[in-house]
Design an enzyme around this catalytic site. Structure first.
Site, PDB file in Angstrom:
ATOM      1  N   TRP A   1      -2.970  -0.831   9.526  1.00 39.97           N
ATOM      2  CA  TRP A   1      -3.212  -2.189   9.072  1.00 39.97           C
ATOM      3  C   TRP A   1      -3.821  -3.075  10.148  1.00 39.97           C
ATOM      4  O   TRP A   1      -3.766  -4.300  10.063  1.00 39.97           O
ATOM      5  CB  TRP A   1      -1.916  -2.793   8.525  1.00 39.97           C
ATOM      6  CG  TRP A   1      -1.470  -2.099   7.274  1.00 39.97           C
ATOM      7  CD1 TRP A   1      -2.106  -1.090   6.610  1.00 39.97           C
ATOM      8  CD2 TRP A   1      -0.275  -2.361   6.530  1.00 39.97           C
ATOM      9  NE1 TRP A   1      -1.394  -0.703   5.510  1.00 39.97           N
ATOM     10  CE2 TRP A   1      -0.257  -1.464   5.428  1.00 39.97           C
ATOM     11  CE3 TRP A   1       0.778  -3.261   6.676  1.00 39.97           C
ATOM     12  CZ2 TRP A   1       0.764  -1.447   4.489  1.00 39.97           C
ATOM     13  CZ3 TRP A   1       1.808  -3.244   5.735  1.00 39.97           C
ATOM     14  CH2 TRP A   1       1.791  -2.346   4.666  1.00 39.97           C
TER      15      TRP A   1
ATOM     16  N   LEU B   1     -10.183 -18.545  -3.014  1.00 37.78           N
ATOM     17  CA  LEU B   1      -9.724 -17.889  -4.237  1.00 37.78           C
ATOM     18  C   LEU B   1      -8.202 -17.769  -4.252  1.00 37.78           C
ATOM     19  O   LEU B   1      -7.567 -17.988  -5.292  1.00 37.78           O
ATOM     20  CB  LEU B   1     -10.365 -16.508  -4.374  1.00 37.78           C
ATOM     21  CG  LEU B   1     -10.039 -15.774  -5.678  1.00 37.78           C
ATOM     22  CD1 LEU B   1     -10.552 -16.545  -6.881  1.00 37.78           C
ATOM     23  CD2 LEU B   1     -10.602 -14.358  -5.665  1.00 37.78           C
TER      24      LEU B   1
ATOM     25  N   HIS C   1       6.515  -7.786  -6.500  1.00 40.21           N
ATOM     26  CA  HIS C   1       5.142  -8.276  -6.598  1.00 40.21           C
ATOM     27  C   HIS C   1       4.889  -9.026  -7.906  1.00 40.21           C
ATOM     28  O   HIS C   1       3.791  -9.490  -8.157  1.00 40.21           O
ATOM     29  CB  HIS C   1       4.153  -7.119  -6.459  1.00 40.21           C
ATOM     30  CG  HIS C   1       4.223  -6.456  -5.120  1.00 40.21           C
ATOM     31  ND1 HIS C   1       5.095  -5.417  -4.860  1.00 40.21           N
ATOM     32  CD2 HIS C   1       3.566  -6.692  -3.963  1.00 40.21           C
ATOM     33  CE1 HIS C   1       4.945  -5.040  -3.602  1.00 40.21           C
ATOM     34  NE2 HIS C   1       4.034  -5.792  -3.048  1.00 40.21           N
TER      35      HIS C   1
ATOM     36  N   GLY D   1      13.689  -6.670   4.109  1.00 41.72           N
ATOM     37  CA  GLY D   1      13.509  -7.347   5.398  1.00 41.72           C
ATOM     38  C   GLY D   1      13.232  -8.819   5.306  1.00 41.72           C
ATOM     39  O   GLY D   1      14.038  -9.642   5.725  1.00 41.72           O
TER      40      GLY D   1
ATOM     41  N   HIS E   1      10.828   2.366   5.458  1.00 45.16           N
ATOM     42  CA  HIS E   1      10.454   1.878   4.128  1.00 45.16           C
ATOM     43  C   HIS E   1       9.026   2.281   3.826  1.00 45.16           C
ATOM     44  O   HIS E   1       8.143   2.189   4.681  1.00 45.16           O
ATOM     45  CB  HIS E   1      10.571   0.356   4.056  1.00 45.16           C
ATOM     46  CG  HIS E   1      10.007  -0.217   2.784  1.00 45.16           C
ATOM     47  ND1 HIS E   1      10.570   0.005   1.551  1.00 45.16           N
ATOM     48  CD2 HIS E   1       8.903  -0.977   2.558  1.00 45.16           C
ATOM     49  CE1 HIS E   1       9.850  -0.591   0.621  1.00 45.16           C
ATOM     50  NE2 HIS E   1       8.833  -1.185   1.199  1.00 45.16           N
TER      51      HIS E   1
END
Length: 772
Positions: free
Chosen positions: A573, A17, A706, A444, A653
């Site tokens: 994560w 996808l 984004h 970054g 951040h």
């Protein structure tokens, strides 16, 4: 007893996808090709689950970008700025959908994307619904009906999945003052009635309503909305079987409300909260079936069949088999697709692989648990294999390191304190760094082109030597440094071309981590991540980032930031070991990052960024549980950051976070500079910092990375002017929202040039004000 699944990964086992969407967005594939990829993935998922023995196979759990955005399109909650996209006859429904997710910059239009934030306490991002006081809803997209009929044609009778009306409204945001979005429930419900009527005409047996907010703190008005919604649905559809799903936590004070709702079945998360089972069983009405969420939908460890069977037996004794379902704890979109694809023992050892379970294997675990609960002899070998694997994991020498355990046990006050308070450090840093007002920087990473990714792949395969690989990375790094210098950026970064993922890169170099080859999960849209697996005690065998940071600093007279990922984000994560408290694992990671920070400072790096975008998402769902988490999470960050001199500047951040409720704890992290996502919310997030009078320096993101659109200088100036109304100019930095890894070079260069120009406008305005 039925087997029930709440949702299945939609990215495809080989990320089909992702590739199809990105080919379509780039203009290298047509709409039909993208649509066909979606069909292929859905067909594979439905047939796999049916063949495995799942009785209630979900449909409408597939999405080209995000299930909440799907639902906004379904109920016609389309912000007015996208109506011109609709009117363009050349655009399809999917083009409108992607415009809402990613922004739209063509046909003479320049439309910003909708806001994006984290899905509860996961690393999945959803597109935030936008609501107005007079919001009108109507059935706009028939996706849920189309996919149900598609599954039926394939011979798989599915259970359509809908985000429940109350949770949908609570997931959104009021875009004007003077109303509460939950008041829209009476306007929204007729669309649900319309959808259910059409589904009933297609002879749907079960419909799943996801209401995860039942595991959250609710107002009296929220609770009344639940009663109203499900009372009306039952009144209109007395013969429809409704499954209400809750997950990510316990019902607690919402238990009586939930058990009073006129639904046929209730799903509860017994992975996050096994202790809630007794209270649910004590109050469950006779007509209601209970779906037991026993297989962890959010982690990759093999199920403990003995523990799960104990819970099933408790429920069986009370309800009987005909009133029970066995299920994963939540949708499996948070799990990788298939462990059988992990065939490279050099990446994932056999010893650790035997402890793991991915989405496909979790489906099998659900079916085996049902068989074992019903005493089917054919499942006994599966039970013995499961018991053996879990016993081996508990006693494995791979897991434990006594030196690491002792270091964490010996934490003292000095480990999480900087030498001087911020005000004193700020003076020292301003003198040492000599940066202008409104200093510009980036977060970054810079674009990782296909060429850069191919170098890494070739190096890992042995097609490039280390010397050849390093030479290529050096060249890319130097070009990026030169671009930043030419663009006028004040604090540079090296671009992170040697890194794959901001967590995976560090996990590859830390002991106690292992990896997968194909363990991808969706983060947002086409963005997939491959979380590391923390299986044992964590420590840093040797420096991880010093080489490339020092090389980049040697190329420029400007300061170059050292770039690290913080302990809480690495924890959040990753797939985390479940055999010790998460706080202990987090402190182990914190000491590893602390060692790296100290080595960067020794190498001459005077600005070090320790990213913690996940600190907000780690909050427990209930506010009563926040304090304990925030204490250990903030302390872990401080441990990682506190081993440096006072004139070394520590940045952090954060992105896609609502800070209002935890701003005091953000300040307690005591980072010298914090950069945050702000552009999609039009600087709304800064209100929390202003109201709190946040004492340290802040870089509110001035453009959304984004989205592929390139904002003009004037747009960024307006955002910075908004920021100046709430934050003193001396505290403000200028930067994008997030890292630039996923963007293309052309748009990146244009946007950063505009960003630097915006900072210059602000400086000039301050100078003029001083002159006057």
């Amino acid at each position: 007893m039925l087997t029930n699944n709440l949702g299945y990964p939609r990215i495809g086992s080989k990320r089909e996808l992702k590739k199809a969407c990105e080919q379509y967005w780039s203009g290298n594939a047509d709409l039909q090709s993208l649509v066909q990829t979606g069909r292929d993935i859905r067909k594979h998922n439905w047939e796999l689950q049916k063949a495995a023995g799942i009785d209630l196979v979900p449909s409408n759990d597939f999405s080209f970008y995000d299930q909440v955005l799907d639902h906004s399109l379904t109920v016609g909650a389309i912000p007015k700025r996208y109506h011109e996209v609709i009117l363009n006859k050349g655009n399809s429904e999917l083009d409108l959908y992607f415009a809402m997710a990613r922004g739209y910059q063509k046909d003479g239009l320049d439309i910003t994307a909708m806001e994006m934030t984290k899905w509860f306490d996961t690393n999945y991002h959803y597109i935030v619904p936008e609501f107005l006081k007079d919001q009108q809803f109507k059935l706009f997209s028939t996706k849920i009906l189309d996919e149900y009929n598609e599954s039926k044609r394939l011979g798989v009778k599915t259970k359509p999945v809908l985000i429940g009306p109350v949770s949908y409204l609570l997931l959104g945001k009021e875009k004007e003052a003077g109303f509460d979005r939950i008041d829209l429930v009476k306007s929204l419900l007729p669309v649900y009635i319309d959808i259910l009527k059409k589904l009933e005409e297609q002879h749907v047996e079960w419909v799943q309503f996801d209401e995860p907010f039942l595991a959250m703190d609710l107002t009296a008005k929220d609770k009344a909305a639940f009663k109203y919604v499900y009372g009306e649905i039952k009144k209109h559809f007395p013969g429809l079987k409704t499954l209400l799903t809750t997950y990510f936590g316990a019902l607690q004070d919402n238990k009586d409300l939930t058990l009073s709702l006129p639904v046929n079945a209730l799903h509860i998360d017994l992975v996050r909260s096994p202790e809630q089972l007794a209270a649910i069983l004590a109050g469950i009405p006779a007509h209601m079936t209970l779906s037991l969420g026993l297989v962890d939908g959010r982690n990759i460890w093999k199920n403990d069949f003995d523990a799960a069977l104990s819970l099933i037996k408790t429920a069986l004794d009370k309800l009987g088999a005909d009133k029970l379902m066995v299920a994963p704890s939540c949708s499996l979109i948070h799990s990788p697709c298939d462990l059988d694809m992990e065939t490279n023992e050099a990446v994932l050892s056999v010893d650790i692989k035997q402890w793991l379970s991915f989405a496909r294997q979790k489906i099998d675990e659900v079916v085996v648990l049902k068989q074992l609960a019903l005493n089917e002899e054919t499942a006994v070998p599966d039970l013995k294999a499961n018991q053996s694997a879990n016993a081996l994991r508990r006693t494995s020498a791979l897991i434990h390191n006594e030196a690491v355990k002792q270091r964490v046990a010996a934490i003292s006050v000095k480990d999480d304190q900087r030498g001087k308070p911020f005000a004193s450090r700020q003076e020292l840093q301003h003198e040492a760094l000599n940066l202008p007002l409104f200093p510009t920087t980036t977060i970054g990473s810079f674009p990782q082109t296909p060429e850069v990714r191919s170098w890494r792949a070739k190096y890992k395969k042995g097609d490039l030597s280390l010397a050849e690989y390093d030479a290529l990375i050096e060249k890319e790094t130097e070009e990026t440094i030169r671009f930043q210098e030419d663009a006028g950026i004040d604090v540079l970064v090296h671009g992170e071309f040697e890194r794959n993922d901001m967590v995976e890169y560090f996990g590859e170099q830390l002991a106690g981590f292992t990896f997968t080859k194909n363990g991808w999960v969706q983060s947002y849209g086409s963005r997939c991540v491959k979380p590391p697996v923390i299986y044992g005690d964590v420590y840093r065998p040797e420096p991880m980032t010093v080489k490339w940071s020092a090389y980049a600093q040697s190329l420029s007279k400007k300061w170059v930031k050292g770039m690290l990922t913080g302990p809480v984000t690495i924890l959040q994560w990753s797939f985390v070991r479940n055999d010790q408290p998460r706080s202990v694992t987090c402190n182990q990671i914190a000491f590893a990052i602390r060692d790296e920070v100290a080595d960067l400072e020794k190498a001459g790096i005077r600005i070090i960024q320790i990213d913690e975008p996940a600190i907000r998402e780690g909050l427990p769902l209930r506010k009563a549980d926040w304090q304990e988490y925030l204490q250990w999470a903030v302390k872990a960050f401080r441990i990682s950051a506190s081993g440096v001199k006072d004139d070394t500047q520590i940045h952090t951040h954060m992105c896609y976070s609502e800070f209002n409720d935890i701003i005091g704890h953000i300040a307690a992290m005591d980072a010298d500079v914090i950069t945050i996502e702000c552009s999609r919310s039009q600087m709304e997030l800064l209100d929390a910092f202003a109201d709190f009078k946040y004492p340290n320096e802040i870089g509110p993101g001035v453009y959304d990375i984004h989205s592929p659109r390139v904002p003009a200088k004037e747009e960024m100036v307006l955002l910075l002017e908004k920021a100046r109304t709430v934050i003193p100019a001396a505290q403000l930095w200028v930067n994008p929202d997030c890292g630039l890894k996923t963007r293309h070079w052309e748009e990146t260069k244009k946007a950063l040039v505009e960003m630097v120009a915006a900072a210059k406008v602000l400086r000039e305005s301050v100078e003029e004000a001083v002159t006057l």
